[in-house]
Design a protein around this motif. Structure first.
Motif, PDB file in Angstrom:
ATOM      1  N   PHE B 118       4.821   7.896  -3.857  1.00  0.00           N
ATOM      2  CA  PHE B 118       5.257   6.514  -4.074  1.00  0.00           C
ATOM      3  C   PHE B 118       4.570   5.919  -5.305  1.00  0.00           C
ATOM      4  O   PHE B 118       5.219   5.378  -6.201  1.00  0.00           O
ATOM      5  CB  PHE B 118       4.947   5.677  -2.830  1.00  0.00           C
ATOM      6  N   ALA B 119       3.236   6.064  -5.338  1.00  0.00           N
ATOM      7  CA  ALA B 119       2.483   5.463  -6.443  1.00  0.00           C
ATOM      8  C   ALA B 119       2.839   6.107  -7.772  1.00  0.00           C
ATOM      9  O   ALA B 119       2.775   5.466  -8.814  1.00  0.00           O
ATOM     10  CB  ALA B 119       0.978   5.581  -6.180  1.00  0.00           C
ATOM     11  N   LYS B 125       4.633  -0.983  -9.475  1.00  0.00           N
ATOM     12  CA  LYS B 125       4.696  -1.883  -8.329  1.00  0.00           C
ATOM     13  C   LYS B 125       3.294  -2.308  -7.899  1.00  0.00           C
ATOM     14  O   LYS B 125       2.339  -1.549  -8.024  1.00  0.00           O
ATOM     15  CB  LYS B 125       5.395  -1.182  -7.168  1.00  0.00           C
ATOM     16  N   LYS B 126       3.227  -3.501  -7.337  1.00  0.00           N
ATOM     17  CA  LYS B 126       1.942  -4.012  -6.861  1.00  0.00           C
ATOM     18  C   LYS B 126       1.359  -3.100  -5.798  1.00  0.00           C
ATOM     19  O   LYS B 126       0.173  -2.794  -5.787  1.00  0.00           O
ATOM     20  CB  LYS B 126       2.142  -5.416  -6.286  1.00  0.00           C
ATOM     21  N   SER B 127       2.237  -2.652  -4.868  1.00  0.00           N
ATOM     22  CA  SER B 127       1.743  -1.812  -3.781  1.00  0.00           C
ATOM     23  C   SER B 127       1.132  -0.520  -4.328  1.00  0.00           C
ATOM     24  O   SER B 127       0.150  -0.013  -3.795  1.00  0.00           O
ATOM     25  CB  SER B 127       2.861  -1.503  -2.790  1.00  0.00           C
ATOM     26  N   SER B 128       1.704   0.008  -5.420  1.00  0.00           N
ATOM     27  CA  SER B 128       1.141   1.222  -6.009  1.00  0.00           C
ATOM     28  C   SER B 128      -0.260   0.958  -6.538  1.00  0.00           C
ATOM     29  O   SER B 128      -1.160   1.783  -6.399  1.00  0.00           O
ATOM     30  CB  SER B 128       2.008   1.712  -7.167  1.00  0.00           C
ATOM     31  N   LYS B 129      -0.410  -0.212  -7.129  1.00  0.00           N
ATOM     32  CA  LYS B 129      -1.732  -0.532  -7.683  1.00  0.00           C
ATOM     33  C   LYS B 129      -2.748  -0.691  -6.564  1.00  0.00           C
ATOM     34  O   LYS B 129      -3.907  -0.295  -6.696  1.00  0.00           O
ATOM     35  CB  LYS B 129      -1.643  -1.787  -8.547  1.00  0.00           C
ATOM     36  N   THR B 130      -2.309  -1.282  -5.436  1.00  0.00           N
ATOM     37  CA  THR B 130      -3.199  -1.407  -4.283  1.00  0.00           C
ATOM     38  C   THR B 130      -3.593  -0.027  -3.774  1.00  0.00           C
ATOM     39  O   THR B 130      -4.768   0.214  -3.461  1.00  0.00           O
ATOM     40  CB  THR B 130      -2.501  -2.188  -3.158  1.00  0.00           C
ATOM     41  N   GLY B 134      -7.381   1.509  -3.500  1.00  0.00           N
ATOM     42  CA  GLY B 134      -7.910   2.063  -2.258  1.00  0.00           C
ATOM     43  C   GLY B 134      -8.428   3.481  -2.460  1.00  0.00           C
ATOM     44  O   GLY B 134      -9.505   3.828  -1.973  1.00  0.00           O
ATOM     45  N   SER B 135      -7.686   4.267  -3.232  1.00  0.00           N
ATOM     46  CA  SER B 135      -8.106   5.657  -3.422  1.00  0.00           C
ATOM     47  C   SER B 135      -9.397   5.713  -4.230  1.00  0.00           C
ATOM     48  O   SER B 135     -10.228   6.594  -4.027  1.00  0.00           O
ATOM     49  CB  SER B 135      -7.010   6.451  -4.123  1.00  0.00           C
ATOM     50  N   LEU B 136      -9.553   4.750  -5.128  1.00  0.00           N
ATOM     51  CA  LEU B 136     -10.790   4.712  -5.910  1.00  0.00           C
ATOM     52  C   LEU B 136     -11.984   4.474  -4.983  1.00  0.00           C
ATOM     53  O   LEU B 136     -13.026   5.116  -5.096  1.00  0.00           O
ATOM     54  CB  LEU B 136     -10.688   3.593  -6.950  1.00  0.00           C
ATOM     55  N   LEU B 137     -11.793   3.545  -4.045  1.00  0.00           N
ATOM     56  CA  LEU B 137     -12.839   3.295  -3.057  1.00  0.00           C
ATOM     57  C   LEU B 137     -13.128   4.564  -2.261  1.00  0.00           C
ATOM     58  O   LEU B 137     -14.274   4.925  -2.028  1.00  0.00           O
ATOM     59  CB  LEU B 137     -12.412   2.185  -2.096  1.00  0.00           C
TER      60      LEU B 137
END
Lengths: 325, 321
Positions: B118-119, B125-130, B134-137
């Protein structure tokens, strides 16, 4: 009786980039009849491919169809939803791409990639589909089609891949095929074969073909009519004989003049001076004026409107060359 | 194919042989196990006798050959502490670890692949950035800390999840497995989440990067021009092409998950072989450590072999010879 299949009216496809708006296609109009082959000619960056992709509505961000109508079989494609377009793509209108080396998915067999069209757009069962694939490969001149079905693209040569792509494009018997520089990536002998093959298949099935190319030799041999694009605008359109033998737009004339002649003794090849302008800074007036040998005061100020000079022969120039010239 | 497999089996044996040398000699530098075993007031004669009984008085090279000879017969020696066969101790605890690893791996795949697709397909998309944030965390947060936080939040504060142990176990194909009981399933969630987070984040980012690359390819445009539906475009045409690097890293990640299981098992008191290893290290129980390392090395080598086989089933251009 000539029946109209596609009519594009005042199509504008613009790309909204960081640097500004690129008007890749800016007010293009043309008609395409059933069974007719129409050429779209022009230099790189002239908006040829974007016109082709616009018809299938495969323009990706940041591009957008801003204006115009694409009337296909009486229906305006611009207003169609993505879902409706998916049913048209591949079944009614299909596309052949420039580079056969990259257009086929390397991880699927030839059969899978042709069959996919049949799965999506026909009710054939597995056995019928396989038979159809064999027939298609046979039609496009691939020897031993049955054995070749299980091949992967990397086992095919460039010419054979393009044949396979043509087979996939023909699979669901579309009414219109858009071929985007179908022979540019092939060597010359294969080019002629592929073009002849396409012409034959298209004429046999009464399919219409939109042939996008920068190669005037290709156009001369293949098409019934052609439109010449420059900076996203139609410069000249007409029957191919008129265009080749009696070009009236200086740009068409320049393009034709740039083809090297075997019987010419000149040391230097002729060319059109200058380059296609930066799409962010189009000149005032006529887009072609900075490169035009016949440019006059008026050309620098006023954008020419397209007008008919002779039956079916239209031009967008203030001072067209005379037809006898 | 057969030729390739035989070749790989030879390679695997060679690797394991080298591992056995390294493991054995490094182990013999980690202190004297005899001193750990005898009572503090033992006399020199007692110590010498214990050393002789364990065979530790012989030259190192001789010891190594005895060790290899025994391994080939499937005998890794007896645990100094439990006085049982070391390999048996490990195999007894293996189902618990494998179960945990299996659930973690499954969790990473199920979450990482769709989110990555998806990302990658809709990067703006905003959701992709979210998702990417999250994955960075997930990559940056230290694993043990995440485990402790999970316990703190879900076990201590909200009291919805158990904090330690395996819960109820049932016999399944001769192994004691807990995921098939409701209680056991509840016990595995937190450790599996902790264990999977890091590899999940890495797989997600790799999948996304691959997808972004693939989505620009001509064959995707060609597929779209054929009228291919969105899902099959993304998950068949594109994902399959994006998957090759993901699988490579995935093979390594499974190994890492097995290795990290020791930490997770310690934090959640999960009775697996990782916890056994930590206990054995604390007690200088050399045979168990050696057996553990050999088994993990074997799993690693096997996984890489499987990954190479999986490649060919995905990409016809990869030739096994």
């Amino acid at each position: 009786m000539v029946e109209k299949l596609l009519e594009v009216k005042d199509l504008k496809t613009h790309f909204h980039t960081f640097k500004g708006i690129v008007k890749a296609v800016d007010g293009v109009s043309f008609k395409l009849n059933k069974g007719e082959i129409l050429g779209i000619v022009g230099e790189s960056g002239g908006g040829k491919s974007v016109t082709g992709f616009s018809i299938l509505k495969l323009i990706e961000d940041p591009g957008k169809i801003e204006n115009g109508e694409i009337i296909f079989n009486g229906e305006n494609l611009v207003n169609k939803s993505e879902r409706e377009m998916k049913e048209i793509r591949g079944s009614k209108i299909s596309m052949i791409f420039q580079d056969p080396m990259t257009s086929l998915n390397p991880l699927y067999t030839i059969q899978q990639q042709i069959e996919e069209v049949l799965k999506l757009h026909t009710d054939m069962n597995a056995k019928q589909r396989k038979q159809r694939c064999i027939n298609l490969l046979d039609d496009v001149g691939i020897p031993q089609p049955e054995a070749r079905l299980k091949s992967y693209p990397h086992q095919f040569s460039g010419g054979m891949r393009q044949r396979a792509i043509i087979a996939a494009a023909l699979a669901a018997e579309p009414e219109l095929i858009i071929a985007d520089e179908p022979t540019t990536a092939l060597d010359v002998t294969i080019q002629a074969q592929i073009l002849r093959l396409m012409k034959k298949l298209v004429k046999e099935k009464n399919t219409s073909l939109l042939l996008i190319t920068h190669d005037l030799a290709v156009v001369a041999e293949m098409v019934d009519r052609a439109i010449v694009l420059y900076c996203g605008q139609v410069m000249e359109t007409g029957k191919i004989d008129d265009l080749i033998h009696q070009p009236i737009h200086p740009y068409t004339y320049g393009l034709l003049n740039s083809i090297p002649r075997l019987d010419d003794q000149k040391k230097r090849l002729s060319q059109i001076e200058g380059m296609v302008p930066n799409m962010f800074e189009l000149p005032e007036g006529c887009n072609y004026s900075p490169r035009c040998d016949y440019c006059q005061e008026r050309c620098l100020q006023e954008e020419p409107k397209i007008r008919e000079i002779h039956e079916g022969h239209r031009v967008s120039c203030h001072y067209p060359l005379s037809r006898e010239g | 194919m057969f030729k390739y497999v035989t070749k790989r089996v030879y390679q695997m044996i060679l690797v394991l042989f080298v591992v056995s040398i390294i493991v054995f000699f490094v182990m013999s530098f980690t202190g004297d196990p005899v001193l750990m075993m005898v009572t503090p007031d033992a006399t020199q004669a007692q110590i010498d006798r214990a050393r002789m009984e364990l065979g530790l008085d012989k030259p190192l090279i001789t010891q190594y050959f005895i060790f290899v000879k025994n391994i080939l017969r499937g005998d890794f020696g007896k645990s100094y502490v439990f006085k049982q066969s070391a390999i048996k101790l490990i195999i007894e605890r293996m189902p618990a670890t494998l179960e945990l690893v299996f659930v973690s791996v499954l969790l990473s795949i199920i979450v990482a692949i769709p989110l990555g697709v998806f990302a990658g397909a809709f990067p703006n998309k905003k959701s992709s950035k979210t998702i990417m944030l999250g994955s960075l965390l997930g990559i940056s947060l230290p694993n043990f800390w995440v485990g402790m936080m999970l316990i703190f939040v879900f076990a201590v504060h909200f009291r919805v999840m158990p904090s330690s142990g395996r819960g109820e176990v049932v016999n399944f194909l001769g192994m004691r497995i807990s995921i098939f009981t409701a209680d056991g399933f509840k016990h595995i969630i937190l450790p599996a989440v902790m264990l999977s987070i890091q590899s999940l984040a890495i797989l997600l980012r790799l999948t996304r990067a691959g997808m972004m690359e693939v989505m620009k390819q001509d064959y995707i445009k060609f597929a779209r021009s054929k009228g291919v539906l969105q899902n099959s475009l993304l998950f068949q045409h594109a994902l399959k092409n994006a998957l090759i690097p993901v699988i490579t890293v995935f093979g390594i990640q499974i190994g890492k998950i097995i290795a990290f299981a020791t930490v997770t098992e310690t934090i959640f008191s999960w009775p697996g072989m990782g916890k056994l290893l930590i206990d054995s290290i604390n007690r200088s129980d050399r045979p168990v450590m050696v057996a553990y390392l050999m088994i993990v090395a074997f799993i690693f080598v096997l996984l890489n072999f499987i990954v190479d086989i999986v490649y060919t089933s995905i990409d016809p251009r990869i030739d096994l010879r």
